[in-house]
Design a protein around this motif. Structure first.
Motif, short mmCIF file in Angstrom:
data_model
loop_
_atom_site.label_atom_id
_atom_site.label_comp_id
_atom_site.label_asym_id
_atom_site.label_seq_id
_atom_site.Cartn_x
_atom_site.Cartn_y
_atom_site.Cartn_z
N UNK A 6 0.81 -1.22 0.00
CA UNK A 6 0.00 0.00 0.00
C UNK A 6 0.84 1.28 0.00
N UNK A 7 2.16 1.16 -0.12
CA UNK A 7 3.00 2.35 -0.22
C UNK A 7 4.13 2.35 0.80
N UNK A 8 4.77 3.51 0.89
CA UNK A 8 5.88 3.69 1.82
C UNK A 8 5.47 4.71 2.87
N UNK A 9 5.76 4.42 4.12
CA UNK A 9 5.41 5.33 5.22
C UNK A 9 6.61 5.47 6.15
N UNK A 10 6.63 6.58 6.86
CA UNK A 10 7.69 6.86 7.83
C UNK A 10 7.06 6.95 9.22
N UNK A 11 7.67 6.29 10.19
CA UNK A 11 7.16 6.27 11.56
C UNK A 11 8.23 6.72 12.53
N UNK A 12 7.79 7.30 13.64
CA UNK A 12 8.68 7.63 14.74
C UNK A 12 8.15 6.85 15.95
#
Length: 154
Positions: free
Chosen positions: A129-135
């Motif tokens: 479903x895509x690329x995501x960035x998490x902290x």
């Protein structure tokens, strides 16, 4: 006289040519006969109102919460087992075979607040479903285990 010459002289050639012409005429006439028998008529043609076309409203695909939870657990396991001194600032790759997601953990630092040991990090999640960035932040819990304190999309 040779046999080939005799065949042309005997009139067989005209019989073959006549049969071929009849077959060609029949091949052309049959489809036209179907149209003339009431098969298709422009006067009878109407708009088919039973077919409706339109566009669907756009809604971004959100990852299934169970997939995100599973990936969060995988990332937490990678963060908790990483040897920060040995990494020297290098990214920690992670992959979850259950969801097909993968990514990298960066900016991994360990903080000590009183007696509590925590690790802050940034992680990428690449999936269908895509690329995501998490902290996120993982802190030491009782009995030597780790607990995810924060995990949010940026």
């Amino acid at each position: 006289m040779s046999r080939i010459a005799q065949a042309f002289d005997s009139g067989q050639w005209s019989v073959i040519a006549s049969a071929s012409a009849k077959a060609a005429l029949l091949t052309l006439a049959l489809p036209l006969a179907g149209c003339g028998a009431g098969g298709f008529s422009l006067e009878k043609a109407e708009v088919d109102r039973s077919i409706i076309t339109s566009s669907a409203p756009y809604s971004p695909v959100q990852p299934a919460s169970s997939d995100k939870d599973s990936d969060q657990t995988t990332i937490g396991n990678a963060v908790s087992s990483a040897d920060i001194q040995e990494l020297g600032g290098q990214a920690v790759p992670w992959a979850n075979a259950g969801t097909g997601s993968r990514g990298a953990i960066t900016e991994l630092v360990e903080l000590k607040d009183g007696g509590l040991s925590c690790r802050r990090f940034t992680a990428t999640r690449e999936s269908f479903d895509g690329v995501a960035l998490y902290r996120g932040e993982l802190c030491m819990a009782g009995a030597g285990g780790w607990r995810m304190q924060e995990f949010k999309a940026l």
